[in-house]
Design a protein around this motif. Structure first.
Motif, PDB file in Angstrom:
ATOM      1  N   LEU A  86      -5.333  -3.389  -8.362  1.00 48.36           N
ATOM      2  CA  LEU A  86      -4.605  -4.572  -7.916  1.00 48.36           C
ATOM      3  C   LEU A  86      -5.334  -5.169  -6.723  1.00 48.36           C
ATOM      4  O   LEU A  86      -5.715  -4.450  -5.798  1.00 48.36           O
ATOM      5  N   VAL A 129      -6.765   3.078  -0.443  1.00 48.75           N
ATOM      6  CA  VAL A 129      -6.618   1.633  -0.287  1.00 48.75           C
ATOM      7  C   VAL A 129      -7.858   1.120   0.434  1.00 48.75           C
ATOM      8  O   VAL A 129      -8.183   1.599   1.528  1.00 48.75           O
ATOM      9  N   ALA A 139       1.983   2.259  -3.472  1.00 51.99           N
ATOM     10  CA  ALA A 139       0.928   2.629  -4.414  1.00 51.99           C
ATOM     11  C   ALA A 139       0.482   4.063  -4.165  1.00 51.99           C
ATOM     12  O   ALA A 139       0.867   4.692  -3.174  1.00 51.99           O
ATOM     13  N   ALA A 185       0.820  -1.204   0.000  1.00 47.59           N
ATOM     14  CA  ALA A 185       0.000   0.000   0.000  1.00 47.59           C
ATOM     15  C   ALA A 185       0.859   1.261   0.000  1.00 47.59           C
ATOM     16  O   ALA A 185       0.521   2.261  -0.631  1.00 47.59           O
ATOM     17  N   VAL A 241      -5.940  -0.105  -5.010  1.00 44.42           N
ATOM     18  CA  VAL A 241      -5.540  -1.315  -4.292  1.00 44.42           C
ATOM     19  C   VAL A 241      -6.709  -1.771  -3.427  1.00 44.42           C
ATOM     20  O   VAL A 241      -7.260  -0.984  -2.655  1.00 44.42           O
TER      21      VAL A 241
END
Length: 206
Positions: A137, A53, A49, A46, A105
């Motif tokens: 993702l 999240v 990214a 995380a 994410v």
């Protein structure tokens, strides 16, 4: 009039999230992290990214994310926490979140490893979102040795308790085109990612 249907250019590589020069996770797919430090792996991911999240975990789970423990890896303010009350809603929430593409994410902290059919549905949801925006993702966290079927990659992470700085053994146990490998991972600076050194080698990459 002739039309050229096939070009000679190579297929464009799928986009990925770079966790480290040696580790890139393909977007639009679902990956798995297992082992006692699987949540540390998820927080590291995380932190590398951008954007919000989404973290999905069971409402009946006693342990919860601690903002103080999250801070060295990522800003807790970026996390949206979802706590379904029914076990069947965990993967449903993840599927819907991936399909929407609203969060780059999506992490699901699961009580057990899901089967092949649910993972295929999650892959499909992430791929569908990728037709409209940058693919999200997905990461499923599974206890012990994991074993979710059909995941793109599987990672195992466990603390080593050897150094003053937090350190773990990180192992890539499954990947479609890459061999298994293990690193000693060390966290020496907040929000700076991890330093990796291949186990049983002298090669260190920062």
């Amino acid at each position: 009039m002739s039309t050229q249907l096939l070009g000679r250019k190579p297929a464009r590589a799928a986009p990925g999230l770079n966790l480290h020069p040696q580790i890139t996770l393909q977007l639009g797919r679902v990956h798995e992290a297992c082992g006692p430090a699987r949540r540390s792996f998820a927080l590291w991911l995380a932190g590398q990214a951008q954007g919000p999240v989404l973290w999905i975990s069971p409402a009946w789970e006693v342990s919860r994310l601690n903002p103080i423990g999250m801070m060295p890896f990522a800003d807790p303010a970026r996390f949206l926490l979802v706590r379904p009350t029914r076990s069947e809603d965990l993967l449903w929430c993840m599927e819907e979140a991936l399909r929407s593409g609203a969060a780059p994410v999506v992490i699901a902290d699961l009580p057990g490893a899901p089967g092949l059919t649910p993972i295929r549905r999650l892959h499909l949801a992430a791929e569908q979102a990728g037709t409209m925006t940058r693919p999200p993702l997905g990461l499923v966290l599974t206890p012990e040795e994991g074993g979710a079927q059909g995941v793109e990659t599987r990672w195992h992470m466990a603390p080593t308790y050897q150094d003053k700085a937090p350190s773990w053994i990180l192992s890539r146990r499954r990947a479609r085109a890459l061999p298994p490998v293990s690193w000693q991972a060390t966290h020496t600076e907040a929000r700076a990612g991890l330093t990796l050194q291949k186990v049983n080698t002298k090669d260190t990459t920062e």
